[in-house]
Design a protein around this motif. Sequence first.
Motif, PDB file in Angstrom:
ATOM      1  N   TYR A 169      -1.728  10.771  -7.942  1.00 26.52           N
ATOM      2  CA  TYR A 169      -2.065  10.436  -9.323  1.00 26.52           C
ATOM      3  C   TYR A 169      -3.412   9.713  -9.392  1.00 26.52           C
ATOM      4  O   TYR A 169      -4.228   9.970 -10.290  1.00 26.52           O
ATOM      5  CB  TYR A 169      -0.971   9.561  -9.936  1.00 26.52           C
ATOM      6  N   LEU A 170      -3.651   8.829  -8.431  1.00 28.39           N
ATOM      7  CA  LEU A 170      -4.912   8.099  -8.389  1.00 28.39           C
ATOM      8  C   LEU A 170      -6.091   9.058  -8.247  1.00 28.39           C
ATOM      9  O   LEU A 170      -7.100   8.933  -8.962  1.00 28.39           O
ATOM     10  CB  LEU A 170      -4.899   7.101  -7.238  1.00 28.39           C
ATOM     11  N   ILE A 172       1.293   3.029  -3.362  1.00 30.06           N
ATOM     12  CA  ILE A 172       0.180   3.648  -4.082  1.00 30.06           C
ATOM     13  C   ILE A 172       0.474   5.134  -4.297  1.00 30.06           C
ATOM     14  O   ILE A 172       0.842   5.837  -3.359  1.00 30.06           O
ATOM     15  CB  ILE A 172      -1.140   3.490  -3.304  1.00 30.06           C
ATOM     16  N   ASP A 173       0.318   5.590  -5.502  1.00 27.11           N
ATOM     17  CA  ASP A 173       0.485   7.010  -5.802  1.00 27.11           C
ATOM     18  C   ASP A 173      -0.882   7.676  -5.646  1.00 27.11           C
ATOM     19  O   ASP A 173      -1.663   7.781  -6.590  1.00 27.11           O
ATOM     20  CB  ASP A 173       1.019   7.199  -7.227  1.00 27.11           C
ATOM     21  N   TRP A 174      -1.174   8.117  -4.422  1.00 23.98           N
ATOM     22  CA  TRP A 174      -2.504   8.650  -4.110  1.00 23.98           C
ATOM     23  C   TRP A 174      -2.809   9.916  -4.894  1.00 23.98           C
ATOM     24  O   TRP A 174      -3.957  10.132  -5.312  1.00 23.98           O
ATOM     25  CB  TRP A 174      -2.603   8.925  -2.610  1.00 23.98           C
ATOM     26  N   THR A 204      -1.018   1.016  -7.439  1.00 18.15           N
ATOM     27  CA  THR A 204      -1.990   2.059  -7.781  1.00 18.15           C
ATOM     28  C   THR A 204      -3.121   1.479  -8.607  1.00 18.15           C
ATOM     29  O   THR A 204      -4.300   1.823  -8.401  1.00 18.15           O
ATOM     30  CB  THR A 204      -1.298   3.204  -8.537  1.00 18.15           C
ATOM     31  N   CYS A 243      -5.503  -0.562  -6.376  1.00 19.96           N
ATOM     32  CA  CYS A 243      -6.392   0.320  -5.614  1.00 19.96           C
ATOM     33  C   CYS A 243      -7.540   0.810  -6.500  1.00 19.96           C
ATOM     34  O   CYS A 243      -8.704   0.847  -6.088  1.00 19.96           O
ATOM     35  CB  CYS A 243      -5.594   1.499  -5.061  1.00 19.96           C
ATOM     36  N   ARG A 247       5.342   1.667  -8.506  1.00 19.47           N
ATOM     37  CA  ARG A 247       4.065   2.235  -8.084  1.00 19.47           C
ATOM     38  C   ARG A 247       2.886   1.788  -8.946  1.00 19.47           C
ATOM     39  O   ARG A 247       1.726   1.946  -8.545  1.00 19.47           O
ATOM     40  CB  ARG A 247       4.131   3.771  -8.098  1.00 19.47           C
ATOM     41  N   TYR A 299       0.814  -1.218   0.000  1.00 19.05           N
ATOM     42  CA  TYR A 299       0.000   0.000   0.000  1.00 19.05           C
ATOM     43  C   TYR A 299       0.846   1.266   0.000  1.00 19.05           C
ATOM     44  O   TYR A 299       0.432   2.321  -0.489  1.00 19.05           O
ATOM     45  CB  TYR A 299      -0.948   0.000   1.197  1.00 19.05           C
ATOM     46  N   LEU A 335       3.558   6.293 -14.444  1.00 21.40           N
ATOM     47  CA  LEU A 335       3.991   5.839 -13.123  1.00 21.40           C
ATOM     48  C   LEU A 335       5.213   4.937 -13.239  1.00 21.40           C
ATOM     49  O   LEU A 335       5.321   4.150 -14.182  1.00 21.40           O
ATOM     50  CB  LEU A 335       2.861   5.068 -12.437  1.00 21.40           C
TER      51      LEU A 335
END
Length: 251
Positions: free
Chosen positions: A76-77, A72-74, A169, A172, A165, A69, A161
């Motif tokens: 970009y997400l 995760i590239d929050w 990502t 998710c 990552r 976790y 990405l």
Amino acid sequence: MIDALPVWQIALVLLIFIWSGFVRTALGFGGAALSLPLFLLIIDNPVEIIPIIGLHLLLSAGISLVSSYQHIDWRYLGKTLIVILPFKIIGVIGLLNLPATVLNISVYLITLAYAISYLMKTTPRIRVPGLDYALLAGGGYISGTSLIGAPLIIAVFAKSLPPIRLRATLFCLWILLVLIKMLGFIVTATPLNVNWALYTLPFMAIGHILGEKAHKKILQVDKAKFLRIIGLGLASICLIGLARTLYVSIG
């Protein structure tokens, strides 16, 4: 129904679930797109198998994210979800009715162009303002109507990405999109086939474990080789998908 299949066909279904778990975990995508055409050679109705694939994805992606976790590239997400989610919901509730064959062929051809560019060690040369947003919107909509929208989304994510990552990502994102899809099944009283999801779970788990080992090896290669692996996966999805789409439309 799966229950009515002869023993040898059930054995094939179990092998496909191993393949599905392996591909999904090794690459972070393709578990549905590379297995659904195989399932449909045995099971005529995709609605019987899609909920099972969805339940498996939620479980395998969730397990993988427990240990990854932090990758995760929050940012970009979140940026991409703003584009994807509205079109995902439109697709699920069927506000637009676009020809399925035209949509499928368009998705596969566009994605194939990206796959070829990755295989040839280049980045896509198309320089159209807003193209990435259009691909994300199209991927969101088509993932709402079916399971083939992911290639468009991956084509954008893979170039944006780093390898470390990308899978986390994507997982998710897939969890959120599949939850919306499953909610649509529940609202429309579509059977989720939870019993078969449980029966086939050990076989998906075998593929998941093998996929985790393969993913660790994939992460050891450089970005160019990584993109070639992604390109190979995308190209496989596109060629299989195009072949089946043309076969169904002609037949």
